[in-house]
Write an enzyme that holds these catalytic residues in place. Structure first.
Site, PDB file in Angstrom:
ATOM      1  N   SER A 143       0.825  -1.204   0.000  1.00  0.00           N
ATOM      2  CA  SER A 143       0.000   0.000   0.000  1.00  0.00           C
ATOM      3  C   SER A 143       0.856   1.249   0.000  1.00  0.00           C
ATOM      4  CB  SER A 143      -0.901   0.021   1.238  1.00  0.00           C
ATOM      5  OG  SER A 143      -1.615   1.246   1.286  1.00  0.00           O
ATOM      6  N   LYS A 197      -4.577  -6.805   3.024  1.00  0.00           N
ATOM      7  CA  LYS A 197      -4.480  -5.620   2.150  1.00  0.00           C
ATOM      8  C   LYS A 197      -5.866  -5.248   1.599  1.00  0.00           C
ATOM      9  CE  LYS A 197      -2.730  -2.477  -0.693  1.00  0.00           C
ATOM     10  NZ  LYS A 197      -3.478  -2.325  -1.892  1.00  0.00           N
ATOM     11  N   HIS A 200      -7.664  -3.559   4.356  1.00  0.00           N
ATOM     12  CA  HIS A 200      -7.049  -2.229   4.461  1.00  0.00           C
ATOM     13  C   HIS A 200      -7.701  -1.282   3.441  1.00  0.00           C
ATOM     14  CE1 HIS A 200      -4.289   0.659   2.619  1.00  0.00           C
ATOM     15  NE2 HIS A 200      -3.704   0.808   3.783  1.00  0.00           N
ATOM     16  N   ASN A 201      -7.834  -1.744   2.215  1.00  0.00           N
ATOM     17  CA  ASN A 201      -8.447  -0.904   1.177  1.00  0.00           C
ATOM     18  C   ASN A 201      -9.922  -0.653   1.470  1.00  0.00           C
ATOM     19  OD1 ASN A 201      -5.957  -1.194  -0.009  1.00  0.00           O
ATOM     20  ND2 ASN A 201      -6.751  -1.577  -2.060  1.00  0.00           N
ATOM     21  N   GLU A 204     -10.069   1.999   3.880  1.00  0.00           N
ATOM     22  CA  GLU A 204      -9.753   3.236   3.143  1.00  0.00           C
ATOM     23  C   GLU A 204     -11.024   3.780   2.474  1.00  0.00           C
ATOM     24  OE1 GLU A 204      -6.209   2.728   0.610  1.00  0.00           O
ATOM     25  OE2 GLU A 204      -7.380   3.672  -0.969  1.00  0.00           O
TER      26      GLU A 204
HETATM   27  P1  NBP Z   1      -0.818  -1.976 -13.963  1.00  0.00           P
HETATM   28  O1  NBP Z   1      -1.772  -2.637 -13.046  1.00  0.00           O
HETATM   29  O2  NBP Z   1      -1.314  -0.908 -14.860  1.00  0.00           O
HETATM   30  O3  NBP Z   1      -0.145  -3.128 -14.873  1.00  0.00           O
HETATM   31  C1  NBP Z   1       0.757  -2.787 -15.900  1.00  0.00           C
HETATM   32  C2  NBP Z   1       1.885  -3.785 -15.953  1.00  0.00           C
HETATM   33  O4  NBP Z   1       1.358  -5.117 -16.164  1.00  0.00           O
HETATM   34  C3  NBP Z   1       2.805  -3.501 -17.124  1.00  0.00           C
HETATM   35  O5  NBP Z   1       4.120  -3.772 -16.715  1.00  0.00           O
HETATM   36  C4  NBP Z   1       2.323  -4.495 -18.177  1.00  0.00           C
HETATM   37  O6  NBP Z   1       3.300  -4.828 -19.135  1.00  0.00           O
HETATM   38  C5  NBP Z   1       2.035  -5.677 -17.312  1.00  0.00           C
HETATM   39  N1  NBP Z   1       1.213  -6.717 -17.951  1.00  0.00           N
HETATM   40  C6  NBP Z   1      -0.077  -6.706 -18.317  1.00  0.00           C
HETATM   41 BR1  NBP Z   1      -1.197  -5.261 -18.206  1.00  0.00          BR
HETATM   42  N2  NBP Z   1      -0.502  -7.856 -18.859  1.00  0.00           N
HETATM   43  C7  NBP Z   1       0.579  -8.651 -18.839  1.00  0.00           C
HETATM   44  C8  NBP Z   1       0.802  -9.988 -19.253  1.00  0.00           C
HETATM   45  N3  NBP Z   1      -0.184 -10.727 -19.755  1.00  0.00           N
HETATM   46  N4  NBP Z   1       2.037 -10.499 -19.118  1.00  0.00           N
HETATM   47  C9  NBP Z   1       3.031  -9.755 -18.597  1.00  0.00           C
HETATM   48  N5  NBP Z   1       2.882  -8.479 -18.144  1.00  0.00           N
HETATM   49  C10 NBP Z   1       1.667  -7.935 -18.275  1.00  0.00           C
HETATM   50  O7  NBP Z   1       0.460  -1.436 -13.174  1.00  0.00           O
HETATM   51  P2  NBP Z   1       0.552  -0.653 -11.761  1.00  0.00           P
HETATM   52  O8  NBP Z   1      -0.469   0.423 -11.642  1.00  0.00           O
HETATM   53  O9  NBP Z   1       1.986  -0.322 -11.618  1.00  0.00           O
HETATM   54  O10 NBP Z   1       0.183  -1.773 -10.682  1.00  0.00           O
HETATM   55  C11 NBP Z   1       0.894  -2.991 -10.570  1.00  0.00           C
HETATM   56  C12 NBP Z   1       0.204  -3.863  -9.530  1.00  0.00           C
HETATM   57  O11 NBP Z   1       0.242  -3.194  -8.270  1.00  0.00           O
HETATM   58  C13 NBP Z   1      -1.286  -4.109  -9.834  1.00  0.00           C
HETATM   59  O12 NBP Z   1      -1.632  -5.412  -9.427  1.00  0.00           O
HETATM   60  C14 NBP Z   1      -1.987  -3.087  -8.979  1.00  0.00           C
HETATM   61  O13 NBP Z   1      -3.302  -3.493  -8.633  1.00  0.00           O
HETATM   62  C15 NBP Z   1      -1.078  -3.048  -7.756  1.00  0.00           C
HETATM   63  N6  NBP Z   1      -1.126  -1.797  -6.981  1.00  0.00           N
HETATM   64  C16 NBP Z   1      -1.227  -0.601  -7.595  1.00  0.00           C
HETATM   65  C17 NBP Z   1      -1.259   0.571  -6.844  1.00  0.00           C
HETATM   66  C18 NBP Z   1      -1.320   1.915  -7.507  1.00  0.00           C
HETATM   67  O14 NBP Z   1      -1.437   2.915  -6.766  1.00  0.00           O
HETATM   68  N7  NBP Z   1      -1.227   1.992  -8.833  1.00  0.00           N
HETATM   69  C19 NBP Z   1      -1.173   0.503  -5.459  1.00  0.00           C
HETATM   70  C20 NBP Z   1      -1.044  -0.735  -4.859  1.00  0.00           C
HETATM   71  C21 NBP Z   1      -1.029  -1.877  -5.629  1.00  0.00           C
HETATM   72  P3  NBP Z   1       3.424  -3.960 -20.499  1.00  0.00           P
HETATM   73  O15 NBP Z   1       4.228  -2.763 -20.118  1.00  0.00           O
HETATM   74  O16 NBP Z   1       4.133  -4.856 -21.437  1.00  0.00           O
HETATM   75  O17 NBP Z   1       2.033  -3.621 -20.932  1.00  0.00           O
END
Ligand code: NBP
Length: 490
Positions: A143, A197, A200-201, A204
């Site tokens: 988080s 987690k 937690h959300n 939130e």
């Molecule tokens: P995203 O959730 O937007 O995912 C994008 C990433 O996933 C890119 O690296 C993309 O690769 C890869 N990807 C996808 Br889409 N499909 C794929 C596949 N079939 N094989 C391999 N790679 C694949 O990214 P994020 O916002 O950085 O979040 C990452 C994780 O963290 C998620 O599970 C999210 O729920 C969690 N999270 C996010 C936050 C936040 O604030 N954003 C907070 C806490 C947790 P590509 O570049 O080749 O398309």
């Protein structure tokens, strides 16, 4: 750093040197990879498409030691053993695809950490499947959004204890630190980290809804200017309500739209989405039979906000006669503060109840006090308040409800009259306060000696012979409703 080069070949990638690998280099993955590197770890980088890897190296290669890899085989080879890989990709099918690819390239004893927002039941399934292949799997809730990932998130890892011995110290090092303690601890087995987690959300969601209701009352019931409301939140942030969400509420309310000169909040469309985790928290609570009314109302309030067509069509619905605004605005703002605090206690109490129930159901043995400890920094719900929760569980690890901890019992009791005034005033003024009101009803239900569930049982016995129990003797009973209405023992 291994220089970025699109012509990299397996032979150009150093093998066995990286302490951790991060695959999935979007916002979260790239920031947490940089966090590991800034903390002195050599980090192997991988992304499905190479563009994100090279963008990270180009912009932030100076943050520390990175190893650029293009293929999964290069990525896995770059890691020291046992290999540790953190997956930061989209939750769901993408995570399964990445895990399968990695598992084929890894060896028994290697460790895969899923840092995405996975559904805990998926984590349980994945952990079991990987254990069959001799791989160790950790489902880690992370988080704090992108800022937390870079500078220190709150990390909730669940999985086999032996895997935590290997990755725990690294995770603890990159996590947020509060009073010299890391905001990371081993939560329990398999899906426990992602479950915690998720809740937690959910908390939130409730926290934000309560803040929204407090704002709405000041706006609609008291007619305070937005800038003044921002000041109220700023002042509240110096009190027992001190928290990240209250702090940023003051920031958002202070923002003026450059184009129109209006408060930004007035030009933002008033429809909020409810993605995965809030909804999951409520679904899991229903399955576990735990009343998380505050969180549920928060999810439903977002759903109502997004019911655009219905809302438009209902604009002319009658309000009935509405009462006038409270004459003493300052006193009512103080009441709202008390209602917010008490409702927040309820939301946390309910969230911790859900965690206890999940822990019992799945045999995780989650230590609730340690959760309060690791949520004090890095995460979105970080708050001064969590110190009190930590103390409550330290004093009584078996506490049946947070509302029964002396500190919270006294705090709610001190604000109960104000809480009732706020809900009553909001209702007579026609301002919706679903989370304030449901939290107060939950509190009243919890403290009631008798509930109308007795009548519910009577009705169920009448139409469906569902039987009931009596207050005065053991056993199960049924009234012969369609016969002579005598009672029989089942
Ligand atoms: P995203 O959730 O937007 O995912 C994008 C990433 O996933 C890119 O690296 C993309 O690769 C890869 N990807 C996808 Br889409 N499909 C794929 C596949 N079939 N094989 C391999 N790679 C694949 O990214 P994020 O916002 O950085 O979040 C990452 C994780 O963290 C998620 O599970 C999210 O729920 C969690 N999270 C996010 C936050 C936040 O604030 N954003 C907070 C806490 C947790 P590509 O570049 O080749 O398309």
């Amino acid at each position: 750093m291994n220089a970025p080069s699109s012509s990299a070949t397996p032979s150009s990638v150093p093998t066995g040197t990286a302490q951790i690998g991060v695959t999935g280099l979007a916002v979260m993955g790239s920031n947490i990879a940089r966090n590991f590197a800034r903390n002195g770890y050599t980090v192997a980088l991988h992304n499905r498409s190479i563009g994100k890897t090279d963008a990270l190296l180009e912009k932030h290669g100076g943050d520390g030691d990175f190893v650029r890899t293009e293929t999964v085989e290069e990525f896995v080879d770059a890691l020291e053993r046992p290999r540790r890989v953190l997956i930061m990709v989209k939750a769901g099918d993408a995570t399964d695809a990445v895990i399968n690819e990695l598992a084929d390239a890894m060896e028994p004893g290697d460790i895969i950490i899923d840092g995405g927002n996975a559904l805990y039941t998926d984590t349980i399934r994945r952990e079991a499947a990987l254990a069959d292949r001799g791989l160790l799997f950790i489902g880690a809730g992370i988080s704090g959004g992108e800022e937390g990932a870079l500078n220190g998130p709150s990390i909730m890892p669940g999985g086999p204890a032996e895997s935590y011995k290997s990755v725990g110290p690294m995770l603890e090092k990159v996590a947020a630190q509060v009073d010299g303690e890391p905001c990371c601890t081993h939560i329990g087995a398999d899906g426990s980290g992602h479950f915690v987690k998720m809740v937690h959300n959910g908390i939130e969601y409730a926290d934000m809804q309560l803040i929204g209701e407090a704002y709405d009352l000041m706006r609609r019931a008291l007619d305070l200017p937005v800038a003044e409301i921002a000041d109220v939140f700023r002042e509240w942030n110096t009190t027992e309500l001190e928290s990240y969400l209250i702090e940023i509420t003051a920031e958002v309310l202070s923002q003026v739209d450059a184009e129109t000169g209006k408060p930004l909040v007035d030009v933002i469309v008033d429809e909020a989405g409810q993605k995965g985790t809030g909804r999951w928290t409520v679904k899991a609570a229903l399955d576990l039979g735990i009343p998380t009314t505050g969180i549920a109302e928060a999810v439903f309030a977002r759903a109502l906000s997004s019911s655009t067509n219905q809302r438009k069509a209902a604009q002319g619905l009658a309000s009935g006669s509405l009462s006038a605004a409270p004459a003493d605005k300052k006193a009512f703002v103080d009441d709202i503060k008390a209602a917010l605090y008490a409702s927040k206690v309820v939301a946390y109490a309910q969230g911790f109840d859900e965690i206890s129930a999940g822990s019992t159901e799945y045999g995780w043995n989650v230590d609730r006090g340690s959760l309060a400890t690791i949520w004090r920094g890095g995460c979105i719900i970080r708050a001064q308040f969590l110190n009190r929760i930590r103390e409550a569980y330290a004093t009584d690890p078996e506490l049946p409800s947070l509302l029964l901890a002396p500190y919270f019992r006294d705090a709610v009791e001190a604000g109960i009259d104000a809480w009732r005034r706020v809900v009553a005033t909001a209702t007579t003024m026609g301002v919706p306060v679903p989370a304030f009101a449901s939290s107060l009803s939950y509190y009243d239900g919890l403290r009631s000696e008798r509930l109308p569930a007795a009548l519910t049982q009577g009705l169920r016995d009448f139409f469906g012979a569902h039987t009931y129990q009596r207050v005065d003797k053991p056993g199960t009973f049924h009234t012969l409703w369609s016969e002579d209405r005598s009672e029989v023992s089942e």
